[in-house]
Design an enzyme around this catalytic site. Sequence first.
Site, PDB file in Angstrom:
ATOM      1  N   CYS A   1      15.709  68.557 -30.446  1.00 37.76           N
ATOM      2  CA  CYS A   1      16.137  69.950 -30.568  1.00 37.76           C
ATOM      3  C   CYS A   1      15.200  70.880 -29.803  1.00 37.76           C
ATOM      4  O   CYS A   1      14.059  70.545 -29.529  1.00 37.76           O
ATOM      5  CB  CYS A   1      16.128  70.360 -32.024  1.00 37.76           C
ATOM      6  SG  CYS A   1      17.063  69.234 -33.057  1.00 37.76           S
TER       7      CYS A   1
ATOM      8  N   ARG B   1      15.951  68.471 -22.551  1.00 40.59           N
ATOM      9  CA  ARG B   1      15.566  67.651 -23.704  1.00 40.59           C
ATOM     10  C   ARG B   1      16.775  66.959 -24.329  1.00 40.59           C
ATOM     11  O   ARG B   1      16.621  66.078 -25.165  1.00 40.59           O
ATOM     12  CB  ARG B   1      14.933  68.553 -24.780  1.00 40.59           C
ATOM     13  CG  ARG B   1      13.602  69.153 -24.361  1.00 40.59           C
ATOM     14  CD  ARG B   1      13.288  70.392 -25.179  1.00 40.59           C
ATOM     15  NE  ARG B   1      13.034  70.100 -26.569  1.00 40.59           N
ATOM     16  CZ  ARG B   1      11.841  69.992 -27.112  1.00 40.59           C
ATOM     17  NH1 ARG B   1      10.766  70.143 -26.372  1.00 40.59           N
ATOM     18  NH2 ARG B   1      11.689  69.742 -28.393  1.00 40.59           N
TER      19      ARG B   1
ATOM     20  N   TRP C   1      19.920  68.420 -31.440  1.00 42.81           N
ATOM     21  CA  TRP C   1      20.123  66.987 -31.163  1.00 42.81           C
ATOM     22  C   TRP C   1      20.340  66.404 -32.546  1.00 42.81           C
ATOM     23  O   TRP C   1      19.421  66.315 -33.354  1.00 42.81           O
ATOM     24  CB  TRP C   1      18.878  66.444 -30.478  1.00 42.81           C
ATOM     25  CG  TRP C   1      18.765  64.954 -30.411  1.00 42.81           C
ATOM     26  CD1 TRP C   1      18.120  64.137 -31.282  1.00 42.81           C
ATOM     27  CD2 TRP C   1      19.267  64.109 -29.376  1.00 42.81           C
ATOM     28  NE1 TRP C   1      18.207  62.836 -30.856  1.00 42.81           N
ATOM     29  CE2 TRP C   1      18.893  62.786 -29.707  1.00 42.81           C
ATOM     30  CE3 TRP C   1      20.006  64.343 -28.209  1.00 42.81           C
ATOM     31  CZ2 TRP C   1      19.239  61.705 -28.900  1.00 42.81           C
ATOM     32  CZ3 TRP C   1      20.326  63.248 -27.423  1.00 42.81           C
ATOM     33  CH2 TRP C   1      19.950  61.955 -27.758  1.00 42.81           C
TER      34      TRP C   1
ATOM     35  N   ASN D   1      13.218  72.070 -35.922  1.00 38.86           N
ATOM     36  CA  ASN D   1      13.139  70.776 -35.229  1.00 38.86           C
ATOM     37  C   ASN D   1      12.420  69.831 -36.157  1.00 38.86           C
ATOM     38  O   ASN D   1      11.425  70.225 -36.778  1.00 38.86           O
ATOM     39  CB  ASN D   1      12.288  70.882 -33.956  1.00 38.86           C
ATOM     40  CG  ASN D   1      13.007  71.583 -32.853  1.00 38.86           C
ATOM     41  OD1 ASN D   1      14.148  72.000 -33.028  1.00 38.86           O
ATOM     42  ND2 ASN D   1      12.331  71.734 -31.735  1.00 38.86           N
ATOM     43  N   GLY D   2      12.862  68.582 -36.228  1.00 36.50           N
ATOM     44  CA  GLY D   2      12.176  67.606 -37.072  1.00 36.50           C
ATOM     45  C   GLY D   2      13.089  67.132 -38.181  1.00 36.50           C
ATOM     46  O   GLY D   2      14.303  67.313 -38.133  1.00 36.50           O
TER      47      GLY D   2
ATOM     48  N   GLU E   1      12.164  41.607 -21.049  1.00 36.12           N
ATOM     49  CA  GLU E   1      12.196  43.065 -20.961  1.00 36.12           C
ATOM     50  C   GLU E   1      11.193  43.566 -19.911  1.00 36.12           C
ATOM     51  O   GLU E   1      11.507  44.464 -19.125  1.00 36.12           O
ATOM     52  CB  GLU E   1      11.909  43.674 -22.350  1.00 36.12           C
ATOM     53  CG  GLU E   1      11.715  45.173 -22.385  1.00 36.12           C
ATOM     54  CD  GLU E   1      12.882  45.981 -21.826  1.00 36.12           C
ATOM     55  OE1 GLU E   1      13.957  45.425 -21.569  1.00 36.12           O
ATOM     56  OE2 GLU E   1      12.682  47.197 -21.610  1.00 36.12           O
TER      57      GLU E   1
ATOM     58  N   LYS F   1      12.233  45.746 -16.605  1.00 35.19           N
ATOM     59  CA  LYS F   1      11.633  47.060 -16.344  1.00 35.19           C
ATOM     60  C   LYS F   1      11.042  47.103 -14.951  1.00 35.19           C
ATOM     61  O   LYS F   1      11.206  48.070 -14.211  1.00 35.19           O
ATOM     62  CB  LYS F   1      10.564  47.311 -17.411  1.00 35.19           C
ATOM     63  CG  LYS F   1      10.323  48.723 -17.757  1.00 35.19           C
ATOM     64  CD  LYS F   1      11.140  49.236 -18.906  1.00 35.19           C
ATOM     65  CE  LYS F   1      12.606  48.945 -18.773  1.00 35.19           C
ATOM     66  NZ  LYS F   1      13.392  49.219 -19.939  1.00 35.19           N
TER      67      LYS F   1
ATOM     68  N   GLU G   1      13.752  47.148 -12.241  1.00 29.15           N
ATOM     69  CA  GLU G   1      14.524  48.383 -12.273  1.00 29.15           C
ATOM     70  C   GLU G   1      13.853  49.541 -11.516  1.00 29.15           C
ATOM     71  O   GLU G   1      14.516  50.275 -10.795  1.00 29.15           O
ATOM     72  CB  GLU G   1      14.685  48.747 -13.761  1.00 29.15           C
ATOM     73  CG  GLU G   1      15.631  49.843 -14.074  1.00 29.15           C
ATOM     74  CD  GLU G   1      15.762  50.037 -15.595  1.00 29.15           C
ATOM     75  OE1 GLU G   1      14.955  49.488 -16.374  1.00 29.15           O
ATOM     76  OE2 GLU G   1      16.667  50.774 -15.998  1.00 29.15           O
TER      77      GLU G   1
ATOM     78  N   HIS H   1      10.742  22.509 -15.493  1.00 32.32           N
ATOM     79  CA  HIS H   1      12.060  21.913 -15.256  1.00 32.32           C
ATOM     80  C   HIS H   1      12.727  22.461 -13.991  1.00 32.32           C
ATOM     81  O   HIS H   1      13.944  22.379 -13.850  1.00 32.32           O
ATOM     82  CB  HIS H   1      12.946  22.099 -16.485  1.00 32.32           C
ATOM     83  CG  HIS H   1      12.387  21.417 -17.699  1.00 32.32           C
ATOM     84  ND1 HIS H   1      12.360  20.047 -17.819  1.00 32.32           N
ATOM     85  CD2 HIS H   1      11.773  21.914 -18.802  1.00 32.32           C
ATOM     86  CE1 HIS H   1      11.777  19.724 -18.964  1.00 32.32           C
ATOM     87  NE2 HIS H   1      11.403  20.846 -19.582  1.00 32.32           N
TER      88      HIS H   1
ATOM     89  N   LYS I   1      21.808  56.472 -16.208  1.00 32.20           N
ATOM     90  CA  LYS I   1      21.252  56.410 -17.562  1.00 32.20           C
ATOM     91  C   LYS I   1      22.292  55.902 -18.553  1.00 32.20           C
ATOM     92  O   LYS I   1      21.979  55.141 -19.450  1.00 32.20           O
ATOM     93  CB  LYS I   1      20.747  57.798 -17.980  1.00 32.20           C
ATOM     94  CG  LYS I   1      20.086  57.840 -19.345  1.00 32.20           C
ATOM     95  CD  LYS I   1      18.775  57.069 -19.351  1.00 32.20           C
ATOM     96  CE  LYS I   1      18.143  56.938 -20.713  1.00 32.20           C
ATOM     97  NZ  LYS I   1      17.133  55.880 -20.777  1.00 32.20           N
TER      98      LYS I   1
HETATM   99  O1  M6R Z   1      22.585  53.149 -23.692  1.00 31.88           O
HETATM  100  P1  M6R Z   1      22.455  51.664 -23.844  1.00 31.88           P
HETATM  101  O2  M6R Z   1      21.284  51.275 -24.686  1.00 31.88           O
HETATM  102  O3  M6R Z   1      23.707  51.018 -24.355  1.00 31.88           O
HETATM  103  O4  M6R Z   1      22.197  51.118 -22.389  1.00 31.88           O
HETATM  104  C1  M6R Z   1      22.153  49.751 -22.136  1.00 31.88           C
HETATM  105  C2  M6R Z   1      21.556  49.475 -20.768  1.00 31.88           C
HETATM  106  O5  M6R Z   1      22.353  50.043 -19.772  1.00 31.88           O
HETATM  107  C3  M6R Z   1      20.132  50.015 -20.656  1.00 31.88           C
HETATM  108  O6  M6R Z   1      19.314  49.506 -21.668  1.00 31.88           O
HETATM  109  C4  M6R Z   1      19.515  49.668 -19.304  1.00 31.88           C
HETATM  110  O7  M6R Z   1      19.327  48.295 -19.209  1.00 31.88           O
HETATM  111  C5  M6R Z   1      18.192  50.425 -19.130  1.00 31.88           C
HETATM  112  N1  M6R Z   1      18.256  51.307 -18.018  1.00 31.88           N
HETATM  113  C6  M6R Z   1      17.021  49.561 -18.956  1.00 31.88           C
HETATM  114  O8  M6R Z   1      15.848  50.289 -18.838  1.00 31.88           O
END
Ligand code: M6R
Length: 609
Positions: free
Chosen positions: A2, A27, A74, A100-101, A482, A486, A489, A505, A604
């Site tokens: 928020c 935000r 939010w 907020n909070g 993960e 990252k 990406e 293997h 995103k």
């Molecule tokens: O909004 P979501 O969590 O469903 O998104 C899933 C993926 O698209 C998301 O986690 C993507 O892999 C990220 N950009 C990774 O950092």
Amino acid sequence: MCGIVGYVGNRNSQNILIEGLKKLEYRGYDSAGVAVYTSEGLQVKKSKGRLANLESKLGETPLNGTIGIGHTRWATHGKPSDVNSHPHTDNSLKFSVVHNGIIENYMVLKEELAAQGHVFVSETDTEVISHLIASLYEGDIVKAVQKAVSRMKGAYALGVLTEHEPDKLVAVRLSSPLIIGVGEGENFIGSDIPAILEYTRNVYILNDGEMAVLTRDGVELMTIEGNFISRELFHVDWDIVTAEKAGYDHFMLKEIHEQPKAYRDTMGSRLDPSGKKVVLNEVGMTPQQIKAIRHVHIVACGTAYHAGLVGKSVIEKLARIPVETDVASEYRYRAPIITPETLVIVVSQSGETADTLAALREAKRCGARVLAITNVVGSSVAREADDVITTWAGPEIAVASTKAYTSQLIAFYLLGLYLAQTLGSQDDAYIAEVIAELKELPEKVERILAQSEAIKNVAEQIATHDNLFFIGRGLDYAVALEGSLKLKEISYIHSEAYAAGELKHGTLALIEEGIPVIALATQEDLFEKTVSNIKEVTARGAHVFGIHSEGHYELAKAVDEVFAIPATLPLLTPALSVVPLQLLSYYASLARGNDVDKPRNLAKSVTVE
Ligand code: M6R
């Protein structure tokens, strides 16, 4: 997250509030509203959706006045809607509050106030605050606010306005940021500096447990107990973009640093004060329904899928129910065996990912109960699931998910414990031990963040390579996946994550002189075996960067460089070991000169199949 803006001065407050809220749009929000003291008393206008909706309402009937408060919401308690938007008022419409909070004890306060005759119209925790202040008001708004906050538990930044004292704006902060802007004949409040930067660069930054009383002519700072404070003004010399990132160079770095708060907020009132059990009121399944679950399917995409891999281990270990974790885009096309005894857990930060939403619908069509873990209240996933555990990470703006992922892990720990306590699959002492360790995680993340410089050095080395490997066993393998995603990406370096025991293997053929290998060795019972796998790559010339838990310093002998994370229960290590990997990706991307927050080819929110 928020946003709050407040103004008292001689100008038209409505315009200043709207302009300030626009500066806080980055935000994230789902609704907005303003309250202004006008010649007809305190008036409120609010609207679900974008600020443009609110502006068009104000265009029809403007609110003319020189003192007001504004808010972008939010959603936390209650879906996004006009009525749940802030500002909230009491029944007399003479007190107005933006917040907020989260108020953790709002249900207790609400019942108490309802018994006194207060009538509530929204689903929010904030509305309770306006009623509470009204009930405690005896001619002095500052005292009424002080009494009200002494009754409130949780985290809050507040802006309060009353028609009874229309020259005063009261602001309070506890664990939720709030700043006071000081102008000439006018003063401001803001949840963030960008909200007021157009009008003044002189600010007071409120600390926890402090409040401010603003009039046109001045600002008084005091503690919430009423002791006056004297403080130097802080002169802001940042530009607006830097201010939005709170001084961090990128949103991703800001969000990595917000993780301790995200952990605390996600655990919040879900940990019973006794420290012995988890309270998940949002899960509507009865104990009988929980006992009837025969299998769990976790379905998600990308980073959320990786959280689901950790979730599998957590639920299997704590609740002793078999779990499968699946990529959402595969799940629905593989004719999964879903029965009414299947609990399907969908995980999605945005709650709008098309593949995840389609998997959710397929699961429901087959008669399964669906539980969602999402960061966005009112999102499609949240609306369509039977039960929702919201992660309180706040909006995530960088494309690379960091605090949303770790908050999903916290949600899985809470859910695993909740299932275990309902099923009696773990004894009380073990549940209490896990809860005690969970509470320590935020401070342990802070300790890792304090060592960012060491990670940056490693990142600058790996940024010069085009290929590398992540290896680990058990939960370390889930975190390796993960870490690898990252890195790919945002740095565009090719990497692969491998279960350390699987290298021999086939993949071992790719290990050659100087290739970087990031080896996670945090799992107590797998430590020796992981060290053996590390030796397989060092023998072939790999340059190994090892991550271990404090205590296992012997790893240093087997690798080239080491990083120690604070010790915790093996089950909880992913919530710590992923943090150096997030920093590694961030600094590698930076070293390569990439656009960290907006990597190429990615969005995103992925709302297409
Ligand atoms: O909004 P979501 O969590 O469903 O998104 C899933 C993926 O698209 C998301 O986690 C993507 O892999 C990220 N950009 C990774 O950092």
